[in-house]
Scaffold this motif. Structure first.
Motif, PDB file in Angstrom:
ATOM      1  N   LEU A 183      -8.453  -3.212   0.103  1.00 49.47           N
ATOM      2  CA  LEU A 183      -7.063  -2.863   0.085  1.00 49.47           C
ATOM      3  C   LEU A 183      -6.350  -3.440  -1.181  1.00 49.47           C
ATOM      4  N   ASN A 210      -4.068   3.382   3.034  1.00 46.40           N
ATOM      5  CA  ASN A 210      -4.560   2.337   4.158  1.00 46.40           C
ATOM      6  C   ASN A 210      -4.471   3.143   5.502  1.00 46.40           C
ATOM      7  N   CYS A 212       0.883  -1.123   0.124  1.00 46.19           N
ATOM      8  CA  CYS A 212      -0.008  -0.054  -0.168  1.00 46.19           C
ATOM      9  C   CYS A 212       0.810   1.364  -0.024  1.00 46.19           C
TER      10      CYS A 212
END
Length: 243
Positions: free
Chosen positions: A161, A147, A140
Protein backbone atom coordinates in the motif's frame (compact mmCIF):
# COMPACT_ATOMS: atom_id res chain seq x y z
CA UNK A 1 17.42 3.71 -9.02
CA UNK A 2 16.58 0.93 -6.56
CA UNK A 3 14.08 1.67 -3.80
CA UNK A 4 12.78 -0.64 -1.08
CA UNK A 5 9.40 0.15 0.49
CA UNK A 6 9.60 -1.30 4.00
CA UNK A 7 7.28 -1.93 6.93
CA UNK A 8 7.58 -3.84 10.20
CA UNK A 9 5.21 -5.22 12.81
CA UNK A 10 6.31 -5.40 16.44
CA UNK A 11 5.27 -6.73 19.86
CA UNK A 12 4.73 -3.19 21.13
CA UNK A 13 5.45 0.48 20.58
CA UNK A 14 8.84 0.87 22.32
CA UNK A 15 11.95 -1.12 21.51
CA UNK A 16 13.56 0.38 24.63
CA UNK A 17 11.04 -1.62 26.68
CA UNK A 18 12.25 -4.86 25.17
CA UNK A 19 9.76 -5.09 22.32
CA UNK A 20 10.85 -6.94 19.19
CA UNK A 21 10.15 -7.11 15.47
CA UNK A 22 7.73 -9.92 14.52
CA UNK A 23 7.35 -9.25 10.79
CA UNK A 24 9.32 -7.51 8.03
CA UNK A 25 7.77 -6.79 4.65
CA UNK A 26 9.58 -5.16 1.74
CA UNK A 27 8.60 -4.30 -1.85
CA UNK A 28 11.28 -3.53 -4.43
CA UNK A 29 10.95 -0.69 -6.95
CA UNK A 30 13.38 -0.27 -9.84
CA UNK A 31 13.03 3.05 -11.65
CA UNK A 32 9.73 3.51 -9.77
CA UNK A 33 8.30 0.22 -11.02
CA UNK A 34 7.44 -2.75 -8.76
CA UNK A 35 9.60 -5.73 -9.69
CA UNK A 36 7.83 -8.46 -7.72
CA UNK A 37 11.05 -9.08 -5.78
CA UNK A 38 9.65 -8.99 -2.23
CA UNK A 39 11.29 -9.71 1.11
CA UNK A 40 8.95 -11.08 3.75
CA UNK A 41 9.50 -12.91 7.01
CA UNK A 42 7.58 -13.56 10.19
CA UNK A 43 9.91 -13.67 13.18
CA UNK A 44 9.87 -15.38 16.58
CA UNK A 45 10.33 -12.54 19.10
CA UNK A 46 10.93 -14.81 22.12
CA UNK A 47 8.49 -12.73 24.15
CA UNK A 48 4.80 -11.93 24.55
CA UNK A 49 2.96 -9.09 22.82
CA UNK A 50 2.11 -5.95 24.74
CA UNK A 51 -1.55 -5.40 25.42
CA UNK A 52 -3.27 -4.21 22.24
CA UNK A 53 -0.38 -4.99 19.88
CA UNK A 54 -1.62 -8.49 19.12
CA UNK A 55 -5.06 -7.16 18.11
CA UNK A 56 -3.43 -4.68 15.74
CA UNK A 57 -1.30 -7.25 13.91
CA UNK A 58 -3.54 -10.32 14.20
CA UNK A 59 -0.41 -12.36 15.01
CA UNK A 60 -0.03 -14.67 18.02
CA UNK A 61 2.94 -16.08 19.91
CA UNK A 62 1.69 -19.54 18.96
CA UNK A 63 1.81 -18.70 15.24
CA UNK A 64 5.31 -17.21 15.59
CA UNK A 65 6.75 -20.00 17.76
CA UNK A 66 8.21 -21.96 14.82
CA UNK A 67 9.29 -18.92 12.78
CA UNK A 68 12.97 -17.93 12.39
CA UNK A 69 14.54 -15.42 14.75
CA UNK A 70 15.92 -12.15 13.41
CA UNK A 71 19.47 -13.46 13.73
CA UNK A 72 18.56 -16.25 11.28
CA UNK A 73 17.49 -13.84 8.51
CA UNK A 74 19.67 -10.81 9.25
CA UNK A 75 22.24 -11.41 6.51
CA UNK A 76 19.56 -12.10 3.90
CA UNK A 77 17.80 -8.90 4.95
CA UNK A 78 20.95 -6.75 4.86
CA UNK A 79 21.89 -8.11 1.44
CA UNK A 80 18.39 -7.29 0.20
CA UNK A 81 18.45 -3.63 1.31
CA UNK A 82 22.13 -2.99 0.60
CA UNK A 83 22.65 0.22 -1.39
CA UNK A 84 18.94 0.96 -1.76
CA UNK A 85 16.80 3.91 -0.74
CA UNK A 86 14.35 2.75 1.95
CA UNK A 87 10.85 4.24 1.73
CA UNK A 88 9.22 4.02 5.19
CA UNK A 89 6.16 5.61 6.78
CA UNK A 90 7.16 7.04 10.18
CA UNK A 91 10.70 5.86 9.57
CA UNK A 92 12.03 6.58 13.06
CA UNK A 93 9.78 3.84 14.44
CA UNK A 94 10.90 1.08 12.06
CA UNK A 95 14.55 2.14 11.96
CA UNK A 96 14.67 2.27 15.77
CA UNK A 97 13.41 -1.31 16.00
CA UNK A 98 15.66 -2.60 13.21
CA UNK A 99 18.77 -0.93 14.62
CA UNK A 100 17.93 -2.50 17.98
CA UNK A 101 17.60 -5.92 16.35
CA UNK A 102 20.97 -5.44 14.66
CA UNK A 103 22.59 -4.48 17.96
CA UNK A 104 21.22 -7.63 19.60
CA UNK A 105 22.80 -9.76 16.87
CA UNK A 106 26.17 -8.05 17.29
CA UNK A 107 27.99 -4.80 16.67
CA UNK A 108 29.56 -6.18 13.48
CA UNK A 109 26.22 -5.79 11.65
CA UNK A 110 26.28 -2.00 12.15
CA UNK A 111 23.16 0.08 11.61
CA UNK A 112 20.59 0.45 8.84
CA UNK A 113 22.15 3.77 7.81
CA UNK A 114 25.37 1.90 7.02
CA UNK A 115 23.54 0.01 4.30
CA UNK A 116 20.85 2.28 2.90
CA UNK A 117 19.43 5.79 2.82
CA UNK A 118 15.98 6.45 4.27
CA UNK A 119 13.04 8.53 3.02
CA UNK A 120 10.19 9.11 5.48
CA UNK A 121 6.82 9.33 3.71
CA UNK A 122 5.17 10.63 6.88
CA UNK A 123 7.43 13.70 6.77
CA UNK A 124 6.71 14.08 3.06
CA UNK A 125 2.96 13.91 3.70
CA UNK A 126 3.11 16.41 6.57
CA UNK A 127 4.91 18.86 4.31
CA UNK A 128 2.46 18.33 1.44
CA UNK A 129 -0.74 18.14 3.50
CA UNK A 130 -0.15 20.29 6.61
CA UNK A 131 -2.80 20.10 9.32
CA UNK A 132 -4.38 16.95 7.87
CA UNK A 133 -4.36 13.31 8.96
CA UNK A 134 -1.43 11.58 7.32
CA UNK A 135 -1.71 7.98 8.48
CA UNK A 136 -1.32 5.33 5.80
CA UNK A 137 -5.08 4.77 5.74
CA UNK A 138 -5.74 8.53 5.42
CA UNK A 139 -3.26 8.83 2.55
CA UNK A 140 -4.82 5.85 0.79
CA UNK A 141 -8.20 7.59 0.90
CA UNK A 142 -6.78 10.94 -0.18
CA UNK A 143 -4.76 9.54 -3.07
CA UNK A 144 -7.28 6.97 -4.28
CA UNK A 145 -5.29 3.88 -3.24
CA UNK A 146 -7.61 0.94 -2.64
CA UNK A 147 -7.09 -0.41 0.88
CA UNK A 148 -10.51 -2.02 1.34
CA UNK A 149 -8.85 -5.40 1.93
CA UNK A 150 -6.78 -4.06 4.84
CA UNK A 151 -8.54 -5.34 7.96
CA UNK A 152 -5.39 -5.86 10.04
CA UNK A 153 -1.88 -4.44 9.91
CA UNK A 154 0.50 -6.67 8.00
CA UNK A 155 4.04 -5.68 7.05
CA UNK A 156 3.98 -6.89 3.44
CA UNK A 157 0.45 -5.63 2.79
CA UNK A 158 1.30 -2.23 4.29
CA UNK A 159 4.52 -2.06 2.25
CA UNK A 160 2.52 -2.71 -0.93
CA UNK A 161 0.00 0.00 0.00
CA UNK A 162 2.79 2.41 0.90
CA UNK A 163 4.45 1.78 -2.46
CA UNK A 164 1.24 2.88 -4.20
CA UNK A 165 0.92 5.90 -1.89
CA UNK A 166 4.54 6.93 -2.44
CA UNK A 167 4.26 6.66 -6.23
CA UNK A 168 1.04 8.71 -6.14
CA UNK A 169 2.58 11.40 -3.91
CA UNK A 170 5.68 11.73 -6.08
CA UNK A 171 4.18 11.13 -9.52
CA UNK A 172 4.73 14.75 -10.61
CA UNK A 173 8.49 14.54 -10.13
CA UNK A 174 9.07 12.27 -13.11
CA UNK A 175 6.90 14.41 -15.36
CA UNK A 176 8.61 17.76 -14.71
CA UNK A 177 10.74 17.54 -17.84
CA UNK A 178 7.77 16.38 -19.89
CA UNK A 179 5.62 19.28 -18.64
CA UNK A 180 8.32 21.78 -19.57
CA UNK A 181 8.53 20.33 -23.06
CA UNK A 182 4.74 20.44 -23.38
CA UNK A 183 4.62 24.10 -22.30
CA UNK A 184 7.35 24.96 -24.81
CA UNK A 185 5.46 23.12 -27.54
CA UNK A 186 2.25 24.98 -26.66
CA UNK A 187 4.09 28.32 -26.83
CA UNK A 188 5.60 27.44 -30.18
CA UNK A 189 2.16 26.42 -31.44
CA UNK A 190 0.68 29.74 -30.29
CA UNK A 191 3.47 31.69 -32.01
CA UNK A 192 2.93 29.75 -35.22
CA UNK A 193 -0.82 30.45 -35.09
CA UNK A 194 -0.21 34.17 -34.55
CA UNK A 195 2.20 34.29 -37.49
CA UNK A 196 -0.31 32.45 -39.70
CA UNK A 197 -3.06 34.91 -38.75
CA UNK A 198 -0.81 37.90 -39.45
CA UNK A 199 0.06 36.45 -42.86
CA UNK A 200 -3.62 35.87 -43.59
CA UNK A 201 -4.48 39.48 -42.69
CA UNK A 202 -1.62 40.82 -44.78
CA UNK A 203 -2.70 38.72 -47.78
CA UNK A 204 -6.25 40.03 -47.57
CA UNK A 205 -5.09 43.54 -48.42
CA UNK A 206 -5.64 46.85 -46.59
CA UNK A 207 -8.49 46.96 -44.06
CA UNK A 208 -11.41 49.21 -45.14
CA UNK A 209 -11.74 52.59 -43.42
CA UNK A 210 -15.08 53.56 -41.92
CA UNK A 211 -16.01 57.19 -42.69
CA UNK A 212 -18.21 58.77 -39.99
CA UNK A 213 -20.51 61.58 -41.12
CA UNK A 214 -20.88 64.84 -39.20
CA UNK A 215 -24.42 63.95 -38.07
CA UNK A 216 -23.22 60.57 -36.76
CA UNK A 217 -20.39 62.20 -34.83
CA UNK A 218 -22.78 64.77 -33.32
CA UNK A 219 -25.20 62.01 -32.28
CA UNK A 220 -22.32 60.02 -30.76
CA UNK A 221 -21.12 63.02 -28.71
CA UNK A 222 -24.66 63.71 -27.51
CA UNK A 223 -24.93 60.11 -26.38
CA UNK A 224 -21.67 60.37 -24.45
CA UNK A 225 -22.88 63.61 -22.83
CA UNK A 226 -26.04 61.82 -21.66
CA UNK A 227 -23.98 58.98 -20.19
CA UNK A 228 -21.75 61.53 -18.45
CA UNK A 229 -24.80 63.15 -16.82
CA UNK A 230 -25.84 59.81 -15.38
CA UNK A 231 -22.31 59.41 -14.02
CA UNK A 232 -22.48 62.81 -12.29
CA UNK A 233 -20.16 64.27 -14.90
CA UNK A 234 -17.43 61.71 -14.22
CA UNK A 235 -15.16 60.90 -17.20
CA UNK A 236 -16.78 58.62 -19.76
CA UNK A 237 -14.69 55.58 -20.62
CA UNK A 238 -14.88 56.01 -24.40
CA UNK A 239 -13.59 59.61 -24.18
CA UNK A 240 -10.78 58.53 -21.85
CA UNK A 241 -9.71 55.82 -24.29
CA UNK A 242 -9.92 58.23 -27.27
CA UNK A 243 -7.86 60.97 -25.60
Amino acid sequence: MRQIVLDTETTGLEWRKGNRVVEIGCVELIERRPTGNHFHHYLNPDREFEQGAQEVTGLTTEFLADKPRFENVVDEFLDYIDGAELIIHNASFDIGFLDNELSLVGASRGRISDRATVTDTLEMARHRYPGQRNSLDALCRRLGVDNAHRQLHGALLDAQLLADVYLAMTSGQSEIGFDALTAEADANQADAAAEALAAQVAASGPRPRVIVSGDERTAHEARLDAIGKKLDDKPVLWRVLAS
